[in-house]
Motif scaffolding. Structure first.
Motif, PDB file in Angstrom:
ATOM      1  N   ILE A  24       0.866  -1.175   0.000  1.00 24.35           N
ATOM      2  CA  ILE A  24       0.000   0.000   0.000  1.00 24.35           C
ATOM      3  C   ILE A  24       0.904   1.227   0.000  1.00 24.35           C
ATOM      4  O   ILE A  24       1.883   1.285   0.742  1.00 24.35           O
ATOM      5  N   GLY A  25       0.566   2.173  -0.843  1.00 19.61           N
ATOM      6  CA  GLY A  25       1.328   3.409  -0.910  1.00 19.61           C
ATOM      7  C   GLY A  25       0.412   4.611  -0.778  1.00 19.61           C
ATOM      8  O   GLY A  25      -0.813   4.498  -0.903  1.00 19.61           O
ATOM      9  N   VAL A  26       1.009   5.757  -0.523  1.00 21.00           N
ATOM     10  CA  VAL A  26       0.257   7.017  -0.433  1.00 21.00           C
ATOM     11  C   VAL A  26       0.991   8.073  -1.250  1.00 21.00           C
ATOM     12  O   VAL A  26       2.214   8.068  -1.343  1.00 21.00           O
ATOM     13  N   ARG A  27       0.233   8.966  -1.847  1.00 21.38           N
ATOM     14  CA  ARG A  27       0.778  10.115  -2.577  1.00 21.38           C
ATOM     15  C   ARG A  27      -0.062  11.322  -2.208  1.00 21.38           C
ATOM     16  O   ARG A  27      -1.251  11.197  -1.915  1.00 21.38           O
ATOM     17  N   ALA A  28       0.563  12.492  -2.247  1.00 19.47           N
ATOM     18  CA  ALA A  28      -0.124  13.728  -1.885  1.00 19.47           C
ATOM     19  C   ALA A  28      -0.139  14.711  -3.029  1.00 19.47           C
ATOM     20  O   ALA A  28       0.886  14.933  -3.680  1.00 19.47           O
ATOM     21  N   VAL A  29      -1.302  15.304  -3.270  1.00 13.64           N
ATOM     22  CA  VAL A  29      -1.399  16.468  -4.140  1.00 13.64           C
ATOM     23  C   VAL A  29      -1.274  17.648  -3.178  1.00 13.64           C
ATOM     24  O   VAL A  29      -2.228  18.034  -2.508  1.00 13.64           O
ATOM     25  N   LEU A  30      -0.062  18.167  -3.063  1.00 14.03           N
ATOM     26  CA  LEU A  30       0.266  19.217  -2.104  1.00 14.03           C
ATOM     27  C   LEU A  30       0.292  20.546  -2.842  1.00 14.03           C
ATOM     28  O   LEU A  30       1.135  20.764  -3.705  1.00 14.03           O
ATOM     29  N   LEU A  31      -0.658  21.416  -2.505  1.00 12.13           N
ATOM     30  CA  LEU A  31      -0.824  22.677  -3.223  1.00 12.13           C
ATOM     31  C   LEU A  31      -0.590  23.870  -2.324  1.00 12.13           C
ATOM     32  O   LEU A  31      -0.917  23.854  -1.145  1.00 12.13           O
ATOM     33  N   GLU A  32      -0.084  24.903  -2.922  1.00 21.17           N
ATOM     34  CA  GLU A  32       0.113  26.193  -2.288  1.00 21.17           C
ATOM     35  C   GLU A  32      -1.022  27.086  -2.776  1.00 21.17           C
ATOM     36  O   GLU A  32      -1.632  26.795  -3.801  1.00 21.17           O
ATOM     37  N   GLN A  33      -1.370  28.124  -2.049  1.00 19.54           N
ATOM     38  CA  GLN A  33      -2.576  28.913  -2.333  1.00 19.54           C
ATOM     39  C   GLN A  33      -2.610  29.572  -3.707  1.00 19.54           C
ATOM     40  O   GLN A  33      -3.662  29.958  -4.186  1.00 19.54           O
ATOM     41  N   HIS A  34      -1.487  29.696  -4.375  1.00 20.01           N
ATOM     42  CA  HIS A  34      -1.439  30.338  -5.691  1.00 20.01           C
ATOM     43  C   HIS A  34      -1.311  29.312  -6.820  1.00 20.01           C
ATOM     44  O   HIS A  34      -0.668  29.582  -7.832  1.00 20.01           O
ATOM     45  N   ASP A  35      -1.912  28.125  -6.633  1.00 22.55           N
ATOM     46  CA  ASP A  35      -1.933  27.065  -7.643  1.00 22.55           C
ATOM     47  C   ASP A  35      -0.556  26.548  -8.025  1.00 22.55           C
ATOM     48  O   ASP A  35      -0.286  26.251  -9.190  1.00 22.55           O
ATOM     49  N   LEU A  36       0.307  26.427  -7.044  1.00 20.63           N
ATOM     50  CA  LEU A  36       1.588  25.759  -7.253  1.00 20.63           C
ATOM     51  C   LEU A  36       1.487  24.380  -6.624  1.00 20.63           C
ATOM     52  O   LEU A  36       0.931  24.221  -5.535  1.00 20.63           O
ATOM     53  N   PRO A 102      -5.491  14.710  -1.772  1.00 20.42           N
ATOM     54  CA  PRO A 102      -5.179  16.133  -1.890  1.00 20.42           C
ATOM     55  C   PRO A 102      -5.133  16.763  -0.504  1.00 20.42           C
ATOM     56  O   PRO A 102      -5.878  16.372   0.393  1.00 20.42           O
ATOM     57  N   LEU A 103      -4.263  17.730  -0.345  1.00 19.40           N
ATOM     58  CA  LEU A 103      -4.120  18.413   0.936  1.00 19.40           C
ATOM     59  C   LEU A 103      -4.611  19.840   0.812  1.00 19.40           C
ATOM     60  O   LEU A 103      -4.540  20.453  -0.256  1.00 19.40           O
ATOM     61  N   ALA A 104      -5.088  20.386   1.923  1.00 21.94           N
ATOM     62  CA  ALA A 104      -5.554  21.768   1.934  1.00 21.94           C
ATOM     63  C   ALA A 104      -4.420  22.682   1.494  1.00 21.94           C
ATOM     64  O   ALA A 104      -3.253  22.436   1.790  1.00 21.94           O
ATOM     65  N   ARG A 105      -4.787  23.727   0.813  1.00 23.26           N
ATOM     66  CA  ARG A 105      -3.788  24.655   0.296  1.00 23.26           C
ATOM     67  C   ARG A 105      -3.091  25.391   1.435  1.00 23.26           C
ATOM     68  O   ARG A 105      -3.729  25.826   2.384  1.00 23.26           O
ATOM     69  N   PHE A 106      -1.784  25.540   1.292  1.00 21.59           N
ATOM     70  CA  PHE A 106      -1.029  26.302   2.267  1.00 21.59           C
ATOM     71  C   PHE A 106      -1.377  27.768   2.129  1.00 21.59           C
ATOM     72  O   PHE A 106      -1.580  28.269   1.024  1.00 21.59           O
TER      73      PHE A 106
END
Length: 157
Positions: A24-36, A102-106
């Motif tokens: 089992i693996g995990v991956r994150a869609v890690l976003l910054e508030q300006h769509d980075l 996906p993670l909440a935007r920084f």
């Protein structure tokens, strides 16, 4: 690319061909508030991918994701938005299931990455969500497209 990671990878793939483990693996869609979006280039591959890794026995998906983000990009305490998808991969002779979250935007512009484990991560970087590099892995490009479309997916990695 680190030679010892290549050798370890080859040895692992030989073992996997014989044992055919379920992982089992995990991956994150890690976003910054300006769509980075955060992508990492590991020492054992040239392709850019989403941060993440394997879930150890006895470890929850959430705990594994938080640990991988801490190790790969020195991000701590991100907020998980939802499950983006659960995928299956038969690459490398494994029976691998990958949970993508996906993670909440920084709320800060350009969280500064620090490689906690330079032996595993060659480079972490932010990219505009609509301008990821051509050397992004095909699976990562698909996950980004799914995130952008709002889709929740099940299927092949």
């Amino acid at each position: 690319m680190a030679v010892h990671h290549r050798l370890i990878g080859r040895a692992a793939r030989l073992v996997w061909r014989v044992t055919k483990p379920r992982t089992i693996g995990v991956r994150a869609v890690l976003l910054e508030q300006h769509d980075l979006i955060a992508l990492v280039r590991h020492t054992y591959t040239e392709a850019w991918s989403l941060p993440g890794g394997g879930v150890k026995k006895g470890e929850s998906v959430e705990a594994a994701l938080l640990q991988e983000l801490k190790e790969e990009v020195a991000v701590v305490d991100p907020q998980i938005e939802r499950v983006l998808g659960v995928y299956h991969s038969r690459r490398e002779a494994k029976d691998d299931h990958i949970v993508n979250l996906p993670l909440a935007r920084f709320q800060t512009l350009h969280v500064i990455f620090r490689r906690q484990d330079p032996m595993e991560v060659a480079e972490p970087r932010w990219f505009p969500l609509d301008q990821v590099p051509a050397s992004t892995s095909a699976a990562t490009a698909r996950r980004i497209a799914e995130y952008r479309s709002g889709a929740t997916e099940l299927g092949a990695w």
